[in-house]
Design a protein around this motif. Structure first.
Motif, PDB file in Angstrom:
ATOM      1  N   ARG A  49       0.839  -1.108   0.106  1.00 55.29           N
ATOM      2  CA  ARG A  49       0.032  -0.118  -0.103  1.00 55.29           C
ATOM      3  C   ARG A  49       0.979   1.188   0.011  1.00 55.29           C
ATOM      4  O   ARG A  49       1.690   1.354   0.878  1.00 55.29           O
ATOM      5  CB  ARG A  49      -0.979   0.038   1.211  1.00 55.29           C
ATOM      6  N   GLU A  50       0.796   2.071  -0.803  1.00 53.06           N
ATOM      7  CA  GLU A  50       1.704   3.090  -1.110  1.00 53.06           C
ATOM      8  C   GLU A  50       1.330   4.440  -0.480  1.00 53.06           C
ATOM      9  O   GLU A  50       0.684   5.304  -0.998  1.00 53.06           O
ATOM     10  CB  GLU A  50       1.858   3.586  -2.678  1.00 53.06           C
ATOM     11  N   LEU A  51       1.432   4.322   0.839  1.00 48.49           N
ATOM     12  CA  LEU A  51       1.124   5.650   1.793  1.00 48.49           C
ATOM     13  C   LEU A  51       2.658   5.752   2.627  1.00 48.49           C
ATOM     14  O   LEU A  51       3.077   5.018   3.301  1.00 48.49           O
ATOM     15  CB  LEU A  51       0.202   5.185   2.516  1.00 48.49           C
ATOM     16  N   GLY A  52       2.879   6.943   2.473  1.00 47.29           N
ATOM     17  CA  GLY A  52       4.158   7.677   3.173  1.00 47.29           C
ATOM     18  C   GLY A  52       3.733   8.254   4.528  1.00 47.29           C
ATOM     19  O   GLY A  52       2.715   8.663   4.708  1.00 47.29           O
ATOM     20  N   LEU A  53       4.859   8.538   5.192  1.00 42.71           N
ATOM     21  CA  LEU A  53       4.830   9.349   6.487  1.00 42.71           C
ATOM     22  C   LEU A  53       6.010   9.850   6.541  1.00 42.71           C
ATOM     23  O   LEU A  53       7.049   9.670   6.010  1.00 42.71           O
ATOM     24  CB  LEU A  53       4.982   8.212   7.621  1.00 42.71           C
ATOM     25  N   ALA A  54       5.918  11.037   7.288  1.00 41.35           N
ATOM     26  CA  ALA A  54       6.919  12.065   7.538  1.00 41.35           C
ATOM     27  C   ALA A  54       7.050  12.528   9.011  1.00 41.35           C
ATOM     28  O   ALA A  54       6.153  12.855   9.716  1.00 41.35           O
ATOM     29  CB  ALA A  54       6.829  13.010   6.484  1.00 41.35           C
ATOM     30  N   VAL A  55       8.205  12.840   9.444  1.00 40.29           N
ATOM     31  CA  VAL A  55       8.560  13.441  10.473  1.00 40.29           C
ATOM     32  C   VAL A  55       8.446  14.893  10.644  1.00 40.29           C
ATOM     33  O   VAL A  55       9.246  15.560   9.855  1.00 40.29           O
ATOM     34  CB  VAL A  55       9.969  12.832  11.361  1.00 40.29           C
ATOM     35  N   LEU A  56       7.610  15.469  11.271  1.00 45.35           N
ATOM     36  CA  LEU A  56       7.478  17.184  11.597  1.00 45.35           C
ATOM     37  C   LEU A  56       7.830  17.463  12.843  1.00 45.35           C
ATOM     38  O   LEU A  56       8.159  18.603  12.998  1.00 45.35           O
ATOM     39  CB  LEU A  56       5.874  17.394  11.235  1.00 45.35           C
ATOM     40  N   GLY A  57       8.047  16.658  13.956  1.00 44.34           N
ATOM     41  CA  GLY A  57       8.923  17.127  15.144  1.00 44.34           C
ATOM     42  C   GLY A  57       8.309  16.716  16.437  1.00 44.34           C
ATOM     43  O   GLY A  57       6.903  16.630  16.554  1.00 44.34           O
ATOM     44  N   PHE A  58       9.239  16.593  17.362  1.00 45.65           N
ATOM     45  CA  PHE A  58       8.734  16.126  18.702  1.00 45.65           C
ATOM     46  C   PHE A  58       8.056  17.327  19.305  1.00 45.65           C
ATOM     47  O   PHE A  58       8.179  18.399  18.956  1.00 45.65           O
ATOM     48  CB  PHE A  58       9.730  15.524  19.621  1.00 45.65           C
ATOM     49  N   ALA A  59       7.110  17.188  20.226  1.00 46.11           N
ATOM     50  CA  ALA A  59       6.645  18.111  21.095  1.00 46.11           C
ATOM     51  C   ALA A  59       7.842  19.066  21.664  1.00 46.11           C
ATOM     52  O   ALA A  59       8.605  18.484  22.489  1.00 46.11           O
ATOM     53  CB  ALA A  59       5.605  17.645  22.255  1.00 46.11           C
ATOM     54  N   SER A  73       0.720  20.850   5.845  1.00 51.48           N
ATOM     55  CA  SER A  73       1.867  20.303   6.798  1.00 51.48           C
ATOM     56  C   SER A  73       1.538  21.082   8.048  1.00 51.48           C
ATOM     57  O   SER A  73       0.785  22.141   8.193  1.00 51.48           O
ATOM     58  CB  SER A  73       3.097  20.689   6.110  1.00 51.48           C
ATOM     59  N   ALA A  74       2.550  20.984   9.026  1.00 49.04           N
ATOM     60  CA  ALA A  74       2.316  22.002  10.341  1.00 49.04           C
ATOM     61  C   ALA A  74       3.701  21.640  11.246  1.00 49.04           C
ATOM     62  O   ALA A  74       4.500  20.703  10.842  1.00 49.04           O
ATOM     63  CB  ALA A  74       1.235  21.173  11.086  1.00 49.04           C
ATOM     64  N   GLU A  75       3.990  22.389  11.952  1.00 45.01           N
ATOM     65  CA  GLU A  75       4.722  22.476  13.047  1.00 45.01           C
ATOM     66  C   GLU A  75       4.082  23.085  14.544  1.00 45.01           C
ATOM     67  O   GLU A  75       3.176  23.544  14.258  1.00 45.01           O
ATOM     68  CB  GLU A  75       6.099  23.118  12.543  1.00 45.01           C
ATOM     69  N   TRP A  76       4.971  22.597  15.512  1.00 44.41           N
ATOM     70  CA  TRP A  76       4.386  22.880  16.726  1.00 44.41           C
ATOM     71  C   TRP A  76       4.758  24.533  17.122  1.00 44.41           C
ATOM     72  O   TRP A  76       5.611  25.245  16.649  1.00 44.41           O
ATOM     73  CB  TRP A  76       5.302  22.360  17.969  1.00 44.41           C
ATOM     74  N   TYR A  77       3.886  25.085  17.713  1.00 45.16           N
ATOM     75  CA  TYR A  77       3.973  26.441  18.436  1.00 45.16           C
ATOM     76  C   TYR A  77       5.038  26.080  19.724  1.00 45.16           C
ATOM     77  O   TYR A  77       4.934  24.956  20.113  1.00 45.16           O
ATOM     78  CB  TYR A  77       2.653  27.169  19.196  1.00 45.16           C
ATOM     79  N   PRO A  78       5.784  27.082  20.103  1.00 47.82           N
ATOM     80  CA  PRO A  78       6.713  26.646  20.958  1.00 47.82           C
ATOM     81  C   PRO A  78       6.480  26.349  22.433  1.00 47.82           C
ATOM     82  O   PRO A  78       6.909  25.532  23.024  1.00 47.82           O
ATOM     83  CB  PRO A  78       7.757  28.041  21.438  1.00 47.82           C
ATOM     84  N   ASP A  79       5.090  26.714  22.750  1.00 47.94           N
ATOM     85  CA  ASP A  79       4.544  26.087  24.064  1.00 47.94           C
ATOM     86  C   ASP A  79       3.774  24.817  23.798  1.00 47.94           C
ATOM     87  O   ASP A  79       3.211  24.308  24.943  1.00 47.94           O
ATOM     88  CB  ASP A  79       3.700  27.106  24.669  1.00 47.94           C
ATOM     89  N   GLY A  80       3.691  24.135  22.729  1.00 49.85           N
ATOM     90  CA  GLY A  80       2.917  22.758  22.502  1.00 49.85           C
ATOM     91  C   GLY A  80       1.449  22.939  22.523  1.00 49.85           C
ATOM     92  O   GLY A  80       0.980  22.106  22.367  1.00 49.85           O
ATOM     93  N   SER A  81       0.791  24.094  22.713  1.00 52.94           N
ATOM     94  CA  SER A  81      -0.553  24.326  22.617  1.00 52.94           C
ATOM     95  C   SER A  81      -1.384  24.191  21.440  1.00 52.94           C
ATOM     96  O   SER A  81      -2.421  24.092  21.141  1.00 52.94           O
ATOM     97  CB  SER A  81      -0.864  25.475  23.590  1.00 52.94           C
ATOM     98  N   ALA A  82      -0.439  24.693  20.164  1.00 50.83           N
ATOM     99  CA  ALA A  82      -0.953  24.796  19.019  1.00 50.83           C
ATOM    100  C   ALA A  82      -0.195  24.394  17.853  1.00 50.83           C
ATOM    101  O   ALA A  82       0.990  24.175  18.009  1.00 50.83           O
ATOM    102  CB  ALA A  82      -1.528  26.207  18.834  1.00 50.83           C
TER     103      ALA A  82
END
Length: 630
Positions: free
Chosen positions: A222-232, A274-283
């Motif tokens: 099944r050709e579905l990919g994943l990507a790391v966007l970042g730890f909290a 795509s997305a990345e964390w806000y610095p406090d991890g709330s958003a």
């Protein structure tokens, strides 16, 4: 020499350079105008930032202390430097040092305070030179370094003066994803299942102990990919922000590899997200890409509210949320040059000197193709068509052209050409099926889409059928050479930069990560599926090429190596076919501004001469070399 006399001479030199730049043609001014990237900032010292700029004429790294306003040039190398990172405490700048643009090298580091060229030291003694497969820098002095060689991928862990050790090894392509806030967990993207286009994820401790696995490929079926966007970005929080393709496009999700919980975030937006964390991890800071344009949002994790952050129509090529809640973003459109602004409508960072001249906006065109509607971006000069037209084909292939400022297309418009950019099958931003469609008939599928848009351009009256240029770099250069042989009646000449020209030889000479990609695209090695490599190789069709061909190539290129280009050129020479070749001392392109100007100038000269057009800004001594070195 005294400091004051140095400053005076520098000021006079800058004034002289600006005066020369103002008198240059507009297209050259766009290349020479100083530009800056989106600044990266140290997580625990947000006043310390790192960015790259071409202010000296070569793209190099700069350390910026926002508190004092001081800016220091970090690197100064003949071929330029753009790959760098800051440690979380902001004390060290890391940057990748290769040889002559060949992408094979080691990480160096130097202190942020007083970071000047020549103060560097090896960042990870004991880690041998390799192609980079990612880097993650931790708060405890830990560094995780990904290395790619002909043997596959290894990931090393270093800590201070300790001897580096290998925490991960695979014969397939892989890369460092991220380190958790406390440097206890490491996320890795890997393709151990053999599909280099669709990664799986593994989280482990730094002693190699497995913590969690996430694999949407189901053994490659099944050709579905994943990507790391970042730890909290919060102490004690093991959650990992990831990208997935479960609904046919890129979307974010939050995975806890310790508990196994996966929270998919269903956002009511078309296109890729795509997305990345806000610095406090709330958003989350959400970047939404749709139909060659992008925008940004704030997504609150507690209640799911999403707020659009105001940016002009165009492309946000990078964005970052700051601790004070503002968001900085790098924006441009095809008509307007790039700028780094924030959500308070302030210019965050601007290089000294002249701004690039603007260009003309793009028009959106949708053309029916064999695989569905094809999106193309068109820029036109003044006056009435049909125009001489350049089909400027993007590289990748998993990339896409967008409504963003680009000096190359703008230069062709200045010279009276229409420019058409095609987001063919294989391009990103139009769903997973569109991106994955080119497997096994590599090159040929893309050319079907490019050919359909070419026919529309002629039938609509936009393009002069006798003055049609097929052009591109990297994968776009490959499609150019392939198109000239597969569709010889459709094009008037070809301009191929750093191309794949002989697919079999290219496979054997290229870096290992690209070999893995080719095996995925074509279903095996040249020995296993020779008929597919032959069908997709420009060399197969070289004797069918009817029109003049211009090729430029970096002699140190690890992606499209020089030997396979020489094989193609030898075949052209053997039949005395009109062609010119420019070889230059760099890798897969150049970070030196004057070299970029020279290369485009040679292309403009070749095209206008062979199409019988005038080019008033051509330098008198440039000539028309049959085959020259640079």
């Amino acid at each position: 020499m005294s400091e004051s006399s140095q400053s005076s001479e520098s000021s006079q030199s800058a004034e002289s350079d600006q005066s020369a730049a103002q008198s240059a043609p507009r297209w050259e001014q766009r290349f020479r105008a100083p530009r800056v990237s989106l600044p990266e900032w140290a997580e625990d010292a947000p006043d310390r930032s790192l960015y790259f700029s071409n202010v000296t004429g070569t793209f190099e790294l700069y350390a910026w202390d926002r508190g004092t306003g001081e800016i220091r040039q970090v690197t100064d190398r003949p071929h330029g430097t753009t790959d760098g990172a800051l440690t979380p405490d902001g004390e060290w700048v890391w940057w990748f040092s290769d040889s002559d643009g060949d992408e094979f090298g080691v990480w160096m580091r130097q202190p942020f305070a007083g970071a000047m060229p020549g103060q560097e030291q090896p960042a990870a003694p004991g880690v041998e030179a390799a192609y980079s497969a990612g880097l993650a820098l931790g708060r405890t002095g830990t560094a995780v370094i990904g290395c790619s060689t002909d043997e596959g991928t290894t990931i090393h862990v270093t800590h201070g003066a300790n001897v580096p050790y290998v925490v991960y090894r695979s014969p397939e392509s892989a890369g460092v994803g991220d380190l958790s806030y406390d440097s206890e967990l490491l996320a890795v993207e890997h393709t151990e299942h053999g599909d280099a286009m669709h990664a799986a994820l593994r989280v482990m401790k730094l002693d190699g102990t497995l913590v969690g696995e996430l694999d949407d490929t189901e053994g490659g079926t099944r050709e579905l990919g994943l990507a790391v966007l970042g730890f909290a970005p919060v102490a004690g929080d093991p959650r990992l922000l990831i990208g997935h393709q479960r609904r046919g496009r890129w979307e974010p999700a939050i995975w806890n590899p310790v508990s196994g919980e996966l929270r998919e975030l269903v956002l009511d937006l078309p296109g890729d997200v795509s997305a990345e964390w806000y610095p406090d991890g709330s958003a989350l800071l959400v970047v939404h890409t749709y139909r060659a344009r992008s925008e940004i949002y704030r997504y609150d994790l507690a209640d799911g509210r999403m707020l659009r952050l105001e940016t002009p129509p165009g492309t946000v090529s990078g964005a970052s949320a700051r601790p004070d809640g503002t968001v900085e973003f790098h924006w441009s459109s095809a008509a307007e040059p790039s700028v780094v602004r924030n959500t308070r409508d302030e210019v965050v960072l601007e290089a000294p000197g002249l701004r690039p001249p603007p260009s003309v906006p793009v028009e959106d065109v949708w053309v029916d193709g064999p695989g569905g509607p094809i999106h193309a971006l068109v820029q036109k000069p003044g006056g009435e068509g049909p125009f001489p037209t350049v089909f400027d084909i993007h590289g990748g292939p998993t990339w896409h052209d967008s409504d963003a400022f680009a000096a190359g297309p703008a230069a062709w418009v200045d010279h009276g050409f229409a420019v058409v950019r095609v987001n063919y099958r294989g391009s990103t931003g139009y769903g997973r099926e569109w991106t994955d469609a080119l497997k096994h008939r590599v090159g040929l599928i893309e050319l079907e889409d490019i050919g359909a848009v070419r026919d529309w351009a002629v039938d609509s009256g936009l393009a002069d059928p006798d003055k049609l240029v097929l052009a591109g770099g990297s994968w776009g250069g490959y499609l150019t050479l392939l198109g000239l042989g597969v569709q010889p009646e459709k094009w008037s000449l070809g301009l191929a930069a750093v191309p794949v020209a002989d697919y079999v030889t290219a496979y054997h000479d290229e870096m290992e990560a690209l070999k893995a990609m080719d095996r995925t695209l074509l279903g095996g090695t040249p020995e296993e599926v020779p008929e597919r490599f032959e069908a997709s190789s420009p060399l197969t069709y070289v004797d069918k090429v009817r029109v003049p061909v211009y090729i430029s190539a970096g002699v140190n290129d690890p992606r499209c190596p020089i030997r396979q280009i020489d094989n193609y050129v030898d075949r052209l020479s053997g039949r005395e076919h009109p062609h010119e070749v420019y070889r230059y001392d760099a890798g897969h392109g150049s970070l030196v501004v004057e070299e970029r100007i020279k290369q485009l100038g040679l292309e403009l000269d070749f095209a206008t001469r062979h199409l019988g057009l005038s080019r008033p800004d051509a330098p008198q001594d440039q000539g028309s070399p049959r085959d020259q070195e640079g």
